[in-house]
Design an enzyme around this catalytic site. Structure first.
Site, mmCIF file in Angstrom:
data_model
loop_
_atom_site.group_PDB
_atom_site.id
_atom_site.type_symbol
_atom_site.label_atom_id
_atom_site.label_comp_id
_atom_site.label_asym_id
_atom_site.label_seq_id
_atom_site.Cartn_x
_atom_site.Cartn_y
_atom_site.Cartn_z
ATOM 1 N N ASN A 9 30.238 36.160 44.641
ATOM 2 C CA ASN A 9 31.502 36.560 45.265
ATOM 3 C C ASN A 9 31.144 37.654 46.256
ATOM 4 O O ASN A 9 30.864 38.783 45.863
ATOM 5 C CB ASN A 9 32.471 37.076 44.196
ATOM 6 C CG ASN A 9 33.734 37.662 44.813
ATOM 7 O OD1 ASN A 9 33.968 37.534 46.015
ATOM 8 N ND2 ASN A 9 34.553 38.312 43.998
ATOM 9 N N LYS A 11 32.934 39.117 48.358
ATOM 10 C CA LYS A 11 34.019 40.080 48.602
ATOM 11 C C LYS A 11 34.139 40.328 50.120
ATOM 12 O O LYS A 11 33.995 39.382 50.884
ATOM 13 C CB LYS A 11 33.791 41.357 47.786
ATOM 14 C CG LYS A 11 33.564 41.020 46.290
ATOM 15 C CD LYS A 11 33.631 42.202 45.380
ATOM 16 C CE LYS A 11 33.400 41.738 43.935
ATOM 17 N NZ LYS A 11 33.572 42.802 42.959
ATOM 18 N N HIS A 95 41.224 36.992 41.389
ATOM 19 C CA HIS A 95 40.252 38.050 41.109
ATOM 20 C C HIS A 95 41.002 39.358 40.825
ATOM 21 O O HIS A 95 42.057 39.619 41.404
ATOM 22 C CB HIS A 95 39.310 38.220 42.310
ATOM 23 C CG HIS A 95 38.147 39.105 41.991
ATOM 24 N ND1 HIS A 95 38.232 40.481 42.039
ATOM 25 C CD2 HIS A 95 36.886 38.821 41.573
ATOM 26 C CE1 HIS A 95 37.061 40.994 41.677
ATOM 27 N NE2 HIS A 95 36.236 40.011 41.393
ATOM 28 N N GLU A 97 40.554 42.257 41.820
ATOM 29 C CA GLU A 97 40.825 43.084 43.009
ATOM 30 C C GLU A 97 42.075 42.596 43.727
ATOM 31 O O GLU A 97 42.827 43.385 44.307
ATOM 32 C CB GLU A 97 39.589 43.076 43.925
ATOM 33 C CG GLU A 97 38.474 43.929 43.325
ATOM 34 C CD GLU A 97 37.075 43.467 43.644
ATOM 35 O OE1 GLU A 97 36.881 42.698 44.595
ATOM 36 O OE2 GLU A 97 36.150 43.886 42.908
ATOM 37 N N GLU A 167 36.109 38.424 33.723
ATOM 38 C CA GLU A 167 35.605 39.623 34.383
ATOM 39 C C GLU A 167 36.334 40.848 33.837
ATOM 40 O O GLU A 167 37.442 41.161 34.284
ATOM 41 C CB GLU A 167 35.831 39.531 35.898
ATOM 42 C CG GLU A 167 35.083 38.383 36.537
ATOM 43 C CD GLU A 167 34.756 38.673 37.992
ATOM 44 O OE1 GLU A 167 33.640 38.348 38.398
ATOM 45 O OE2 GLU A 167 35.600 39.250 38.705
ATOM 46 N N GLY A 173 31.431 46.262 39.402
ATOM 47 C CA GLY A 173 30.929 47.232 40.376
ATOM 48 C C GLY A 173 30.650 48.595 39.779
ATOM 49 O O GLY A 173 30.447 49.570 40.504
ATOM 50 N N SER A 213 28.837 43.338 36.910
ATOM 51 C CA SER A 213 27.507 43.963 36.913
ATOM 52 C C SER A 213 26.425 43.061 36.330
ATOM 53 O O SER A 213 25.494 43.534 35.675
ATOM 54 C CB SER A 213 27.539 45.320 36.198
ATOM 55 O OG SER A 213 28.457 46.194 36.849
HETATM 56 P P1 13P Z 1 29.781 43.068 40.429
HETATM 57 O O1 13P Z 1 28.759 42.007 40.078
HETATM 58 O O2 13P Z 1 29.478 43.790 41.707
HETATM 59 O O3 13P Z 1 30.080 43.954 39.274
HETATM 60 O O4 13P Z 1 31.154 42.263 40.747
HETATM 61 C C1 13P Z 1 31.601 41.331 39.860
HETATM 62 C C2 13P Z 1 32.728 40.590 40.477
HETATM 63 O O5 13P Z 1 33.783 41.132 40.692
HETATM 64 C C3 13P Z 1 32.499 39.194 40.835
HETATM 65 O O6 13P Z 1 33.687 38.574 41.164
#
Ligand code: 13P
Length: 253
Positions: A9, A11, A95, A97, A167, A173, A213
């Site tokens: 992803n 982002k 997601h 976010e 997630e 992150g 992560s």
């Molecule tokens: P990270 O791997 O940066 O923690 O992000 C995970 C994520 O949100 C994947 O959609």
């Protein structure tokens, strides 16, 4: 046997002009991983460049969101037909976010997921609890609610085009990963909830990814768990060597 699926992803991180180099770098770094489905979910504007760069490689391309209407006055939105036309085969839906910053609800997740599946895209539907929810003992309630509403009217047949991503918001992150046992516990809950929604046989066929992560160093032990069928990778998907390392860990499972 569920085929492992490792999806990046990206982002809001990679420009169109940078896309081909990252996709080609991943394709070069991935060595002989026939048992892993590999996906890069990119910003919508990068999809055409990613599709072009992925041609002839095992990498499939996806987007990070889609709207549920096919066309119309929805300024700023992208339809499933546009994504398909550009060559995308996957789309991330719901997601955390998007839930946190863009008003995504379980109801809009459901609309987007059903539209994506109906259009023939594979929907990667994200669920996960915040730290506050986990600490308040609401983990199960939150996951079950996100699934019951988010997957309402998704049929057993639709599940061929469904991937679920667990997630935990507190692991995204942050460098803080759920332990393999913590993740497995929620993956088992997700599969049990799916079984209630679409039947146990179908639930056994649906891939459930872990995200938060995930890195080459922790992927193998997460992917060794019974109900962890892949990863949805943020930061580590932006470095070809790291992403390829996670794919290699999935291949050996
Ligand atoms: P990270 O791997 O940066 O923690 O992000 C995970 C994520 O949100 C994947 O959609």
């Amino acid at each position: 046997m569920r085929k492992k699926i490792i999806a990046g992803n990206w982002k809001m991180n990679v420009k169109p002009s940078e896309t081909a180099a990252l996709v080609k770098g991943i394709a070069e770094a991935v060595k002989d991983c026939p048992d892993v489905e590999i996906v890069c979910c990119t910003p919508a504007i990068d999809v055409p460049a990613a599709v072009a760069a992925a041609a002839g490689t095992p990498i499939g391309v996806g987007a990070e969101n889609c709207h549920w209407k096919e066309s119309g006055a929805y300024t700023g939105e992208i339809s499933t037909g546009m994504l398909l036309d550009a060559g995308a085969k996957y789309v991330i839906i719901g997601h955390s976010e998007r839930r946190q910053y863009f008003g995504e609800t379980d109801e809009t997740v459901n609309l987007r997921a059903r539209a994506a599946i109906a259009a023939g895209l594979t929907a990667i539907v994200c669920v996960g609890e915040t730290l506050e929810e986990r600490d308040a003992g609401k983990l199960n309630e939150v996951i079950v609610r996100q699934m019951e509403i988010g997957l309402k009217d998704v049929s057993a047949a639709d599940c061929a085009k469904l991937v679920i991503a667990y997630e935990p918001v507190w692991a995204i992150g942050t460098g803080r990963t759920a332990t393999p046992d913590q993740a497995q516990e929620v993956h088992a809950l997700i599969r049990a909830t799916l079984a209630k929604l679409v039947g146990a046989d179908t639930a056994e066929t649906v891939r459930i990814q872990y995200g938060g992560s995930m890195k080459p160093g922790n992927a193998a032990e997460l992917l060794a768990k019974k109900d962890i069928d892949g990863g949805l990778i943020g930061g580590a998907a932006l470095k070809a060597a790291d992403f390829a390392g996670i794919i290699a860990a999935a291949q050996s499972k």
